[in-house]
Motif scaffolding. Structure first.
Motif, PDB file in Angstrom:
ATOM      1  N   LEU A  40      14.303  41.087 -69.618  1.00  0.00           N
ATOM      2  CA  LEU A  40      13.553  40.691 -68.429  1.00  0.00           C
ATOM      3  C   LEU A  40      13.459  39.169 -68.359  1.00  0.00           C
ATOM      4  CD1 LEU A  40      10.582  43.253 -68.546  1.00  0.00           C
ATOM      5  CD2 LEU A  40      12.715  43.424 -67.258  1.00  0.00           C
ATOM      6  N   VAL A  41      13.580  38.668 -67.140  1.00  0.00           N
ATOM      7  CA  VAL A  41      13.410  37.233 -66.881  1.00  0.00           C
ATOM      8  C   VAL A  41      12.481  37.083 -65.685  1.00  0.00           C
ATOM      9  CG1 VAL A  41      14.534  35.087 -66.186  1.00  0.00           C
ATOM     10  CG2 VAL A  41      15.644  36.592 -67.828  1.00  0.00           C
ATOM     11  N   ALA A  42      11.521  36.187 -65.796  1.00  0.00           N
ATOM     12  CA  ALA A  42      10.563  35.982 -64.710  1.00  0.00           C
ATOM     13  C   ALA A  42      11.191  35.159 -63.588  1.00  0.00           C
ATOM     14  CB  ALA A  42       9.320  35.273 -65.226  1.00  0.00           C
ATOM     15  N   GLY A 312      27.401  46.764 -49.658  1.00  0.00           N
ATOM     16  CA  GLY A 312      27.185  45.586 -48.839  1.00  0.00           C
ATOM     17  C   GLY A 312      25.771  45.040 -48.865  1.00  0.00           C
ATOM     18  N   GLU A 313      24.863  45.674 -49.615  1.00  0.00           N
ATOM     19  CA  GLU A 313      23.485  45.196 -49.735  1.00  0.00           C
ATOM     20  C   GLU A 313      23.213  44.790 -51.173  1.00  0.00           C
ATOM     21  OE1 GLU A 313      21.166  47.599 -46.210  1.00  0.00           O
ATOM     22  OE2 GLU A 313      21.215  48.505 -48.208  1.00  0.00           O
ATOM     23  N   ASN A 314      22.215  43.915 -51.367  1.00  0.00           N
ATOM     24  CA  ASN A 314      21.923  43.362 -52.679  1.00  0.00           C
ATOM     25  C   ASN A 314      20.546  43.824 -53.153  1.00  0.00           C
ATOM     26  OD1 ASN A 314      24.296  41.457 -53.054  1.00  0.00           O
ATOM     27  ND2 ASN A 314      23.500  40.736 -51.094  1.00  0.00           N
ATOM     28  N   PHE A 315      20.475  44.116 -54.442  1.00  0.00           N
ATOM     29  CA  PHE A 315      19.245  44.634 -55.032  1.00  0.00           C
ATOM     30  C   PHE A 315      19.011  43.965 -56.376  1.00  0.00           C
ATOM     31  CE2 PHE A 315      21.043  47.884 -52.324  1.00  0.00           C
ATOM     32  CZ  PHE A 315      19.951  48.377 -51.607  1.00  0.00           C
ATOM     33  N   VAL A 316      17.747  44.010 -56.800  1.00  0.00           N
ATOM     34  CA  VAL A 316      17.384  43.660 -58.171  1.00  0.00           C
ATOM     35  C   VAL A 316      16.422  44.731 -58.677  1.00  0.00           C
ATOM     36  CG1 VAL A 316      17.688  41.175 -57.840  1.00  0.00           C
ATOM     37  CG2 VAL A 316      15.440  42.207 -57.461  1.00  0.00           C
ATOM     38  N   PHE A 317      16.339  44.894 -60.003  1.00  0.00           N
ATOM     39  CA  PHE A 317      15.372  45.786 -60.624  1.00  0.00           C
ATOM     40  C   PHE A 317      14.197  44.947 -61.117  1.00  0.00           C
ATOM     41  CE2 PHE A 317      19.098  48.510 -60.796  1.00  0.00           C
ATOM     42  CZ  PHE A 317      18.559  49.770 -60.521  1.00  0.00           C
ATOM     43  N   VAL A 318      12.996  45.343 -60.682  1.00  0.00           N
ATOM     44  CA  VAL A 318      11.780  44.623 -61.051  1.00  0.00           C
ATOM     45  C   VAL A 318      10.932  45.532 -61.921  1.00  0.00           C
ATOM     46  CG1 VAL A 318       9.712  43.457 -60.201  1.00  0.00           C
ATOM     47  CG2 VAL A 318      11.855  43.295 -58.916  1.00  0.00           C
ATOM     48  N   ALA A 319      10.461  45.030 -63.075  1.00  0.00           N
ATOM     49  CA  ALA A 319       9.651  45.816 -64.001  1.00  0.00           C
ATOM     50  C   ALA A 319       8.236  45.973 -63.461  1.00  0.00           C
ATOM     51  CB  ALA A 319       9.621  45.150 -65.363  1.00  0.00           C
ATOM     52  N   VAL A 353      15.201  42.478 -64.142  1.00  0.00           N
ATOM     53  CA  VAL A 353      16.094  42.916 -65.218  1.00  0.00           C
ATOM     54  C   VAL A 353      17.411  42.160 -65.119  1.00  0.00           C
ATOM     55  CG1 VAL A 353      17.310  44.886 -66.214  1.00  0.00           C
ATOM     56  CG2 VAL A 353      15.029  45.192 -65.225  1.00  0.00           C
ATOM     57  N   THR A 354      17.835  41.588 -66.245  1.00  0.00           N
ATOM     58  CA  THR A 354      19.106  40.857 -66.272  1.00  0.00           C
ATOM     59  C   THR A 354      20.138  41.510 -67.182  1.00  0.00           C
ATOM     60  OG1 THR A 354      18.306  39.419 -68.051  1.00  0.00           O
ATOM     61  CG2 THR A 354      17.959  38.672 -65.775  1.00  0.00           C
ATOM     62  N   ALA A 368      11.609  46.516 -72.852  1.00  0.00           N
ATOM     63  CA  ALA A 368      12.017  45.122 -72.720  1.00  0.00           C
ATOM     64  C   ALA A 368      12.262  44.488 -74.070  1.00  0.00           C
ATOM     65  CB  ALA A 368      10.959  44.330 -71.972  1.00  0.00           C
ATOM     66  N   GLY A 369      13.335  43.702 -74.112  1.00  0.00           N
ATOM     67  CA  GLY A 369      13.642  42.914 -75.296  1.00  0.00           C
ATOM     68  C   GLY A 369      13.379  41.447 -75.027  1.00  0.00           C
ATOM     69  N   PRO A 370      13.699  40.553 -75.936  1.00  0.00           N
ATOM     70  CA  PRO A 370      13.466  39.110 -75.730  1.00  0.00           C
ATOM     71  C   PRO A 370      14.369  38.565 -74.633  1.00  0.00           C
ATOM     72  CG  PRO A 370      14.742  39.474 -77.734  1.00  0.00           C
ATOM     73  CD  PRO A 370      14.297  40.823 -77.264  1.00  0.00           C
ATOM     74  N   ALA A 371      13.816  37.677 -73.824  1.00  0.00           N
ATOM     75  CA  ALA A 371      14.574  37.071 -72.722  1.00  0.00           C
ATOM     76  C   ALA A 371      15.076  35.693 -73.099  1.00  0.00           C
ATOM     77  CB  ALA A 371      13.679  36.971 -71.478  1.00  0.00           C
ATOM     78  N   PRO A 372      16.284  35.346 -72.667  1.00  0.00           N
ATOM     79  CA  PRO A 372      16.809  34.005 -72.964  1.00  0.00           C
ATOM     80  C   PRO A 372      16.093  32.946 -72.143  1.00  0.00           C
ATOM     81  CG  PRO A 372      18.303  35.204 -71.525  1.00  0.00           C
ATOM     82  CD  PRO A 372      17.233  36.170 -71.929  1.00  0.00           C
ATOM     83  N   ALA A 373      16.168  31.710 -72.614  1.00  0.00           N
ATOM     84  CA  ALA A 373      15.537  30.599 -71.875  1.00  0.00           C
ATOM     85  C   ALA A 373      16.241  30.411 -70.549  1.00  0.00           C
ATOM     86  CB  ALA A 373      15.587  29.324 -72.690  1.00  0.00           C
TER      87      ALA A 373
END
Length: 379
Positions: A40-42, A312-319, A353-354, A368-373
């Protein structure tokens, strides 16, 4: 009897074991799948400054082809090729002897007609005095007046001839119309030139310079507004990228927008002016003009890898709070390296989610695991 009882007991045991096994299999089958490991990345708000790129060509604002207006042979070249020449500097000489002779002839003709006028004036004055004494016929006076008027008109003709001869004589010297850099001469000493057709050379002004590019008619209103806006010395609306990939360090401003739309391409030519004190810009140079996008500013950005495209549409997954990932439709802005601007659909602080997207479904459990900087969103 004992054998029969043992056989029945064994059969019942087997049936019991089978029943327990089926029950465990059903429970395992109906159990919820394990949480999907994700990263996860904010989503964050940052200064998202980005530019639209346009292929462009550098052009001299002052540019002129030197051509002779009189015929003859080149008898003098008075400059060094590629140097900066000053306004009014003599550059070429065309054989002047014929034009000097014509000028002298025109001057002599003017003096002759002026003498004729003077003589006609003297005769007219004499005849008018005699007419006052009734000592001469009126017809003679009228003829003298006509001769005087004719002589005066001949003076005007002679003066025009002098002016024409003087102009041809002046045109035999080709002079710089403005200060600028002159190119390689297209003629040499002894070359014959024809009026209006033979190209002698080209002079280009070097400071300031123009950059020409085209925009679609849909973007025309945007550039009209940019033309009206006053830009200062620190204005970053226009940036120029040189052919070697380096950035030109001078600001630009819109100098002109073409009068109409090209009907074949649906585009309009725009000209941006840049200072060129360092003489880095050359006429005809290819470049890329970068124009500040009007959507630049404080924007929400997320990593580009968080975006999923579906039909043709864009999505993201949000926790969510219940450790579930919900799919959200988003409106994308420009991409900034490995980040992308989200115009709508995500707000600052949302956990997107990345990693692990290929195993994730809407409403699925996540772990969730650790997120990169997060890197800086610049372009």
């Amino acid at each position: 009897m004992k054998k029969t009882i043992l056989a029945l007991s064994y059969t019942v045991g087997l049936l019991g074991l089978n029943a327990c096994g089926d029950k465990a299999a059903d429970q395992q089958k109906n159990a919820a799948p394990p949480p999907t490991p994700v990263t996860l990345v904010a989503a964050r708000t940052t200064d998202a400054v980005y530019y639209d790129d346009y292929p462009a060509t550098v052009a001299a604002i002052n540019n002129v082809e030197l051509r002779s207006q009189v015929a003859g042979f080149i008898t003098g070249i008075f400059f060094k090729e590629g140097e900066v020449v000053r306004k009014g500097q003599t550059l070429y000489e065309i054989d002047r002897r014929k034009y000097q002779a014509s000028y002298q002839q025109a001057l002599a003709n003017l003096r002759s007609t002026q003498a004729t006028v003077q003589n006609a004036k003297v005769n007219l004055d004499r005849y008018q005095r005699l007419a006052e004494q009734d000592a001469i016929a009126r017809q003679i006076v009228d003829n003298a007046a006509t001769a005087y008027a004719t002589a005066q008109s001949q003076v005007a003709v002679a003066q025009a001839g002098v002016q024409a001869a003087r102009t041809d004589l002046d045109y035999s010297l080709i002079k710089a119309p403005f200060a600028g850099r002159i190119g390689i001469s297209q003629v040499r000493l002894g070359s014959q030139v024809s009026p209006g057709t033979t190209l002698l050379n080209t002079i280009s002004g070097e400071d300031p310079m123009a950059v020409d590019f085209v925009v679609t008619e849909g973007d025309l209103a945007r550039f009209v507004a940019l033309q009206r806006a006053a830009g200062g010395s620190q204005d970053s609306t226009f940036r120029l990228e040189l052919p070697d990939g380096t950035s030109y360090n001078q600001p630009g401003r819109i100098l002109a927008i073409d009068r109409g739309v090209n009907q074949q391409t649906g585009t309009v030519q725009v000209r941006v002016q840049f200072s060129n004190t360092g003489r880095q810009l050359k006429d005809g140079m290819s470049s890329v003009l970068r124009v500040l996008n009007r959507q630049s500013g404080r924007r929400v950005v997320v990593p580009f890898r968080a975006v999923v495209e579906q039909m043709g549409e864009n999505f993201v997954f949000v926790a969510g709070d219940s450790s579930k990932a919900r799919q959200r439709k988003v409106q994308l802005g420009p991409r900034l390296r490995d980040q992308i601007v989200i115009m709508e659909g995500v707000k600052e602080g949302d956990q997107v989610v990345t990693e692990g997207l290929n195993r994730l479904r809407d409403g699925g459990q996540i772990q969730a695991g650790p997120a990169p900087a997060a890197p800086t969103a610049t372009k």
